[in-house]
Design an enzyme around this catalytic site. Structure first.
Site, mmCIF file in Angstrom:
data_model
loop_
_atom_site.group_PDB
_atom_site.id
_atom_site.type_symbol
_atom_site.label_atom_id
_atom_site.label_comp_id
_atom_site.label_asym_id
_atom_site.label_seq_id
_atom_site.Cartn_x
_atom_site.Cartn_y
_atom_site.Cartn_z
ATOM 1 N N ASP A 298 0.866 -1.173 0.000
ATOM 2 C CA ASP A 298 0.000 0.000 0.000
ATOM 3 C C ASP A 298 0.913 1.236 0.000
ATOM 4 O O ASP A 298 2.137 1.144 0.197
ATOM 5 C CB ASP A 298 -0.962 -0.010 1.197
ATOM 6 C CG ASP A 298 -2.167 0.896 0.961
ATOM 7 O OD1 ASP A 298 -2.120 1.743 0.053
ATOM 8 O OD2 ASP A 298 -3.161 0.770 1.697
HETATM 9 C C1 NOJ Z 1 -3.919 3.991 0.151
HETATM 10 C C2 NOJ Z 1 -5.128 3.118 0.339
HETATM 11 O O1 NOJ Z 1 -5.042 2.460 1.577
HETATM 12 C C3 NOJ Z 1 -5.309 2.100 -0.760
HETATM 13 O O2 NOJ Z 1 -6.536 1.452 -0.573
HETATM 14 C C4 NOJ Z 1 -5.208 2.749 -2.104
HETATM 15 O O3 NOJ Z 1 -5.422 1.802 -3.117
HETATM 16 C C5 NOJ Z 1 -3.825 3.379 -2.231
HETATM 17 N N1 NOJ Z 1 -3.668 4.385 -1.207
HETATM 18 C C6 NOJ Z 1 -3.584 3.998 -3.599
HETATM 19 O O4 NOJ Z 1 -4.295 5.150 -3.729
#
Ligand code: NOJ
Length: 735
Positions: free
Chosen positions: A295
């Site tokens: 993430d």
């Molecule tokens: C953080 C989020 O937790 C995740 O769900 C998302 O896909 C990513 N950022 C990318 O934006």
């Protein structure tokens, strides 16, 4: 003269050499560029040609299109390293996207296409209900079709990979991300994981209507302590296997190309440096051959989480655990090569990781078709048949929570007052993570009512803002409502109140609740319409409402189905995929808890111990009568087939759809098990007066067993209860 002759000879010679080397080059078109060669051979060939630096690039994802000046595409393109593995792509203009891709294809040594990823969570431009709402439709086929609408719009705008579905089982509604998942139950999340993977990916990723899916957040993020985001989660191995892993296993089996490692810390080992879940379970046991992306900054966060002291150590831990691609923080870019050169990471492991990334690119057909056609926006978005699909999903996701004295449906002749900050709002009906959704595309509740109740003048007042304490508009609202036969009070949450970092308590702001209580004083029927991203605590306003309609955050086509339900054109069929607690103090409260060790004891003394609305609760305008639950046999042996069925009759005067939920319970087992566990559901339309049979073909191994701490499925002999609502039957599994 002699000189001239010599020059001619050398020119001829040079031409000869050039010709032969061209011929050779032609003959030697690298295998990885041969569209007809098998993918695995193409991968091996390409990896064998790559330098360490090129390999490291493939394992990184950076951003493009966010804050880039659209009038200066050239500048934005120049900033992108031509060798980069992936981009989070915030744009949607095919020309820009193709320019970035051309930069990679033509200006890098090997011409490896970039993988463009983006958060296409519940639609790209045609935004449909948030996942929690989708789950309440209990219609996986419709969810699959909606995901394929999102996939088409995304791919034709240059996005090849979505960071979706989110399949975190979540039992704390204070956690803002409950909006993004399919509720509190593992089986429900598993079913919708499969539906969405199939919708996004289709049967062939190289089809230019499909995109690669990403199961997230792997794993246990939904167990975040206290519903706060980015926190610790305490998860035993048994709970990991029986609650949090099943949706991921189902998604992997359905062919999900990628997974995203989560932010949370699983009992002391962060999910993004967790060798057990990322490698032993995912790669060794489930044989996933795609890749895991971290993430956003999750590698960097290992420092903050306290398991790494430096960039290099964070890189080492995440990579060794099984995270192949680093999102955003560039730690891999800065440290991986050094770690390989020092011998801390074997090159074979790098090759395997790069191979995984390339595999997804080959499967998407990016090497052979790196560019997308340039089509105008009106040929890409909001196409009539797609709007129809998502409108159907809205219809089915709406849950009728209360309907005293048949307040609904409303007579189309009644004078309606439409009051509240959500009534004309468009922006917040989109919900969190609404990609390229635009407020101007949204049909508001008010607009939906206008077209539904055509011959009537609607009376409108905003009443108050979403929050704050300015009650100055209450008086006008009361005045407007005085002239009405019924008052529709449209309340709810702003779209930023749920989603990432959107933890909140469960009550609506006092100002909204007070508005409803003020209107109640007029003594007219109150219909509460709620648009929100989580279950709410309704203590103060539920008793004051004659009917309550939960519409979630329905996306672009919200208004019409809401109006259709109010008028009775649509018979509501949604049922909750997540418990509405009586109050936030009851949390955690979810249907599949363990039994109290003492009968009827152990609850709170001063508040009810039942939730406000339980899992699978939802009303209809018709009535359904459940008949006798029958099993094909009451004594079964391992390996036997068991079929259970129940007839359901529509005893009302209008057609309706009913979802039957099948639960099992195992009252005596080597481990304690939940009071009941959902194992199957089915939705059918039943005409007025008609009876339909609902059938569940039980697979003993799949449906009666549990998974032990080592991941082994265990099926024990003994009695099992199979239940549907309050009907149940006991079957005995003998040795
Ligand atoms: C953080 C989020 O937790 C995740 O769900 C998302 O896909 C990513 N950022 C990318 O934006």
């Amino acid at each position: 003269m002699k000189m001239k002759r010599l020059t001619i000879i050398s020119c001829l010679l040079l031409l000869g050499i050039m010709n032969s080397s061209f011929a050779q080059a032609k003959k030697e078109k690298p295998l990885y560029k041969d569209a007809n060669a098998p993918v695995e051979k193409r991968i091996n060939d390409l990896v064998s040609r790559m330098t360490l630096e090129e390999k490291v690039y493939q394992l990184n994802q950076v951003l493009v299109g966010n804050n880039d000046n659209p009038n200066n595409v050239g500048e934005a393109v120049k900033k992108v390293p031509a060798e980069i593995g992936s981009l989070i792509y915030f744009g949607y203009d095919p020309v820009f996207r193709n320019s970035v891709q051309r930069h990679a294809m033509e200006e890098s040594r090997l011409g490896i296409p970039i993988l463009f990823g983006y958060d296409v969570i519940h639609g790209f431009r045609t935004i449909y209900p948030i996942s929690l709402g989708q789950a309440c439709s209990w219609n996986p086929e419709l969810v699959k079709r909606s995901c394929s609408v999102a996939a088409q719009e995304a791919r034709i705008s240059g996005v090849d990979w979505t960071f979706s579905p989110m399949i975190d089982v979540a039992r704390d509604p204070r956690w803002g991300r409950v909006a993004e998942g399919y509720g509190e139950d593992p089986y429900t999340n598993a079913v919708f994981a499969v539906a969405s993977v199939q919708g996004y990916q289709g049967t062939d990723l190289s089809n230019t209507k499909n995109i690669a899916a990403c199961l997230k957040h792997y794993v246990g993020y939904g167990a975040s302590e206290g519903g706060r985001d980015y926190t610790y989660s305490e998860i035993s191995k048994q709970t990991l296997w029986n609650t949090y892993l099943p949706p991921f296993e189902a998604g992997v089996k359905a062919g999900a190309a990628t997974l995203m490692s989560a932010f949370n810390d699983i009992s002391g080992v962060p999910a993004s440096s967790n060798h057990y879940t990322l490698t032993e379970v995912l790669k060794d046991k489930w044989k996933h051959d795609g890749f895991v992306v971290s993430d956003w900054d999750a590698v960097k966060q290992l420092i903050r989480q306290g398991v790494a002291g430096s960039k290099k150590e964070a890189t080492l831990k995440a990579f060794q655990a099984g995270v192949e691609m680093d999102m955003n923080d560039r730690y891999y870019l800065q440290s991986l090569a050094e770690l390989v050169n020092e011998g801390a990471i074997p090159i074979e492991k790098i090759n395997d990781a790069v191979g995984r990334v390339l595999r997804v690119k080959f499967r998407l057909g990016l090497f052979d078709n790196p560019y997308i056609p340039v089509k105008a926006e009106d040929k890409r978005y909001l196409l009539p048949e797609n709007l129809k699909t998502v409108e159907k999903l809205v219809e089915e996701s709406i849950v009728l929570l209360k309907n005293e004295k048949n307040t609904l449906p409303l007579s189309t002749k009644s004078r309606l007052a439409v009051i509240g900050p959500m009534a004309k709002n468009k922006e917040h009906l989109l919900g969190s993570w609404s990609a390229h959704g635009k407020a101007e595309d949204v049909v508001s509740i008010y607009e939906g009512l206008e077209s539904e109740f055509k011959n009537m003048k609607l009376l409108y007042a905003e009443g108050c803002d979403f929050d704050g304490n300015d009650t100055s508009k209450f008086a006008e609202a009361t005045k407007v409502a005085q002239g009405a036969d019924a008052i529709l009070v449209c309340l709810g949450e702003k779209k930023t109140w749920s989603g990432e970092n959107g933890s909140r308590t469960l009550s609506l702001p006092q100002i909204q609740e007070n508005l409803l209580l003020e209107l109640k004083k007029l003594g007219k029927p109150i219909v509460l319409i709620l648009s929100n991203g989580r279950p709410l605590e309704l203590n103060r306003i539920e008793p004051a409402s004659d009917a309550i309609v939960e519409i979630w955050q329905p996306g672009v086509n919200g208004g019409r189905p809401v109006a259709g339900i109010l008028s009775g054109r649509i018979n509501p069929s949604g049922k909750l995929a997540m418990t509405f607690p009586y109050s936030a103090e009851q949390i955690p409260i979810y249907y599949n808890m363990r039994q109290s060790a003492r009968k009827n004891k152990g609850g709170y003394q001063d508040i009810p111990n039942n939730p406000r609305y339980e899992f699978t609760y939802g009303l209809s305008y018709t009535t359904f009568k459940y008949g006798e639950l029958k099993a094909s046999q009451l004594k079964i042996k391992h390996g036997d087939k068991l079929v259970v069925e129940i007839p359901v009759t529509n005893t009302g005067i209008r057609d309706g759809a009913e979802t039957v939920h099948w639960f099992i319970s195992d009252p005596v087992c080597s481990i304690t098990r939940p009071i009941k566990e959902l194992k199957f559901f089915e939705k059918q339309v039943i005409k007025a007066g008609e009876t339909k049979i609902f059938r569940f073909e039980v697979d003993l191994d799949r449906d009666f067993s549990y998974v032990d701490e080592t991941g082994k499925r265990v099926l024990e002999s003994g009695d099992y209860f199979i239940s549907v609502k309050e009907n149940n039957i006991i079957v005995e599994l003998v040795n």
